[in-house]
Design a protein around this motif. Structure first.
Motif, PDB file in Angstrom:
ATOM      1  N   ASP A   1      15.628 -13.486 -11.753  1.00 36.18           N
ATOM      2  CA  ASP A   1      16.439 -13.236 -10.550  1.00 36.18           C
ATOM      3  C   ASP A   1      15.706 -12.421  -9.491  1.00 36.18           C
ATOM      4  OD1 ASP A   1      19.100 -14.494 -10.977  1.00 36.18           O
ATOM      5  OD2 ASP A   1      18.915 -13.379 -12.854  1.00 36.18           O
ATOM      6  N   ILE A   2      14.417 -12.215  -9.664  1.00 38.03           N
ATOM      7  CA  ILE A   2      13.637 -11.479  -8.655  1.00 38.03           C
ATOM      8  C   ILE A   2      12.820 -12.491  -7.857  1.00 38.03           C
ATOM      9  CG2 ILE A   2      11.901  -9.693  -8.238  1.00 38.03           C
ATOM     10  CD1 ILE A   2      12.864  -8.236 -10.704  1.00 38.03           C
ATOM     11  N   ASP A   3      13.126 -12.581  -6.580  1.00 36.74           N
ATOM     12  CA  ASP A   3      12.549 -13.647  -5.742  1.00 36.74           C
ATOM     13  C   ASP A   3      11.453 -13.138  -4.812  1.00 36.74           C
ATOM     14  OD1 ASP A   3      14.494 -15.516  -6.765  1.00 36.74           O
ATOM     15  OD2 ASP A   3      15.974 -14.447  -5.543  1.00 36.74           O
ATOM     16  N   GLY A   4      10.989 -11.928  -5.067  1.00 37.60           N
ATOM     17  CA  GLY A   4       9.927 -11.379  -4.235  1.00 37.60           C
ATOM     18  C   GLY A   4      10.135  -9.895  -4.048  1.00 37.60           C
ATOM     19  N   GLY A   5       9.450  -9.338  -3.042  1.00 37.57           N
ATOM     20  CA  GLY A   5       9.514  -7.890  -2.881  1.00 37.57           C
ATOM     21  C   GLY A   5       9.606  -7.450  -1.438  1.00 37.57           C
ATOM     22  N   LEU A   6      10.230  -6.287  -1.245  1.00 36.80           N
ATOM     23  CA  LEU A   6      10.159  -5.568   0.035  1.00 36.80           C
ATOM     24  C   LEU A   6       9.220  -4.396  -0.239  1.00 36.80           C
ATOM     25  CD1 LEU A   6      10.973  -4.981   2.948  1.00 36.80           C
ATOM     26  CD2 LEU A   6      13.056  -3.899   2.109  1.00 36.80           C
ATOM     27  N   ILE A   7       8.106  -4.416   0.456  1.00 34.02           N
ATOM     28  CA  ILE A   7       6.995  -3.540   0.091  1.00 34.02           C
ATOM     29  C   ILE A   7       6.754  -2.512   1.190  1.00 34.02           C
ATOM     30  CG2 ILE A   7       4.602  -3.526  -0.739  1.00 34.02           C
ATOM     31  CD1 ILE A   7       6.473  -5.508  -2.267  1.00 34.02           C
ATOM     32  N   GLY A   8       6.739  -1.237   0.835  1.00 31.78           N
ATOM     33  CA  GLY A   8       6.448  -0.190   1.801  1.00 31.78           C
ATOM     34  C   GLY A   8       4.968   0.175   1.763  1.00 31.78           C
ATOM     35  N   GLY A   9       4.630   1.259   1.061  1.00 30.31           N
ATOM     36  CA  GLY A   9       3.265   1.793   1.053  1.00 30.31           C
ATOM     37  C   GLY A   9       2.185   0.745   0.809  1.00 30.31           C
ATOM     38  N   ALA A  10       2.394  -0.116  -0.164  1.00 28.45           N
ATOM     39  CA  ALA A  10       1.344  -1.085  -0.531  1.00 28.45           C
ATOM     40  C   ALA A  10       1.191  -2.200   0.507  1.00 28.45           C
ATOM     41  CB  ALA A  10       1.629  -1.676  -1.916  1.00 28.45           C
ATOM     42  N   SER A  11       2.070  -2.241   1.484  1.00 28.96           N
ATOM     43  CA  SER A  11       1.936  -3.299   2.512  1.00 28.96           C
ATOM     44  C   SER A  11       1.020  -2.849   3.649  1.00 28.96           C
ATOM     45  CB  SER A  11       3.306  -3.684   3.084  1.00 28.96           C
ATOM     46  OG  SER A  11       3.829  -2.644   3.900  1.00 28.96           O
ATOM     47  N   LEU A  12       0.566  -1.596   3.598  1.00 31.18           N
ATOM     48  CA  LEU A  12      -0.284  -1.085   4.679  1.00 31.18           C
ATOM     49  C   LEU A  12      -1.757  -1.390   4.445  1.00 31.18           C
ATOM     50  CD1 LEU A  12       1.551   2.331   5.146  1.00 31.18           C
ATOM     51  CD2 LEU A  12       1.540   0.429   6.772  1.00 31.18           C
ATOM     52  N   LYS A  13      -2.062  -1.945   3.268  1.00 29.38           N
ATOM     53  CA  LYS A  13      -3.449  -2.336   2.984  1.00 29.38           C
ATOM     54  C   LYS A  13      -3.483  -3.842   2.739  1.00 29.38           C
ATOM     55  CE  LYS A  13      -5.288   1.910   1.018  1.00 29.38           C
ATOM     56  NZ  LYS A  13      -4.286   2.621   0.217  1.00 29.38           N
ATOM     57  N   THR A  14      -4.349  -4.507   3.462  1.00 29.36           N
ATOM     58  CA  THR A  14      -4.408  -5.972   3.387  1.00 29.36           C
ATOM     59  C   THR A  14      -4.544  -6.456   1.942  1.00 29.36           C
ATOM     60  OG1 THR A  14      -5.556  -5.948   5.489  1.00 29.36           O
ATOM     61  CG2 THR A  14      -5.627  -7.999   4.271  1.00 29.36           C
ATOM     62  N   GLU A  15      -5.506  -5.881   1.200  1.00 26.41           N
ATOM     63  CA  GLU A  15      -5.788  -6.399  -0.150  1.00 26.41           C
ATOM     64  C   GLU A  15      -4.576  -6.219  -1.057  1.00 26.41           C
ATOM     65  OE1 GLU A  15      -7.649  -3.877   1.272  1.00 26.41           O
ATOM     66  OE2 GLU A  15      -8.929  -5.390   2.236  1.00 26.41           O
TER      67      GLU A  15
END
Ligand code: PEP
Length: 252
Positions: A228-242
């Motif tokens: 039932d997990i279809d993905g993520g809303l990402i904070g800190g880890a979304s600030l780095k491309t890799e």
């Protein structure tokens, strides 16, 4: 089949040139391999139209605002309306984030007004819900999240609900480095889907439910493997491309 989504909540980070560079790098990496997912970038208001301009040719990359006004227009200094966001190129808006609930005292009543504004200007909504540690420790986490939804998105009609993505974000996991375990997250996502099915029947099968809260390239695969997990809303880890691309990779 439900959409798989990696959404980047950049919060109040990055200056203009960093935000444009990050967009450029993420797009390049995203386009480099065949993907089975969409990404949504949520920059600060001033960068929205620039980033929307960069991403507009790519149907799998969308742009979200981090909030919108509960009012349609007028004398509300400092606020940004749903219509303005739409005209600047946003396709989505994040509503109900715990930082807005905490620092701006946003409760269900005002969130429902914001939802209605967003929908009336064809913005899709990423609606955040989640319990505090105290609520979890007193076993009120399911009731808390269910109530947050009942007072807002569950008041919509099925057509409106089809414009909503839910993000389950336990408050104790946001920015703390302590993520919900895959089992804890799945249990809550399953509850949200069950409650949605009770209200909307089979619409529940199409509702994307994202997990947010210290999701990173190390734990994403296990979280996203849950049914039932279809993905993520990402904070800190979304600030780095890799890191963000590795999280998108975990969606397949
Ligand atoms: C968020 O704020 O939506 C979030 C999930 O933050 P983080 O990934 O940094 O915990």
């Amino acid at each position: 089949m439900r959409k798989k989504i990696a959404a980047a909540n950049w919060k109040m980070n990055l200056n203009m040139s960093d935000a444009l560079q990050l967009t450029h790098d993420v797009m390049k990496g995203f386009n480099a391999v065949a993907r089975n997912c969409e990404i949504i970038l949520a920059p600060s208001f001033p960068y929205l139209s620039y980033i929307a301009g960069l991403t507009k040719e790519n149907n799998s990359i969308h742009v979200a605002a981090q909030d919108c006004s509960a009012h349609s227009h007028g004398a509300y200094t400092g606020e940004v309306s749903a219509q303005q966001l739409k005209s600047a190129g946003a396709t989505h808006v994040i509503l109900g984030h715990s930082e807005r609930r905490t620092y701006h005292h946003e409760q269900s009543e005002i969130l429902y007004e914001k939802i209605k504004q967003a929908l009336s200007h064809n913005l899709k909504i990423i609606f955040c819900c989640g319990e505090t540690l105290q609520q979890r420790n007193s076993e009120k986490h399911f009731a808390t999240v269910t109530q947050q939804l009942e007072e807002t998105v569950f008041k919509l009609d099925p057509k409106e609900l089809s414009q909503v993505i839910i993000a389950y974000e336990p408050v104790w996991a946001i920015g703390t480095g302590i993520n919900a375990t895959a089992a804890q997250a799945q249990e809550m996502h399953q509850c949200i889907r069950k409650e949605t099915r009770n209200k909307f029947g089979n619409e529940a099968d199409h509702l994307p439910i994202l997990y947010g809260g210290s999701c990173n390239e190390k734990n994403a695969a296990e979280l996203f493997a849950q049914p039932d997990i279809d993905g993520g809303l990402i904070g800190g880890a979304s600030l780095k491309t890799e890191s963000f691309l590795a999280i998108a990779d975990a969606l397949g």
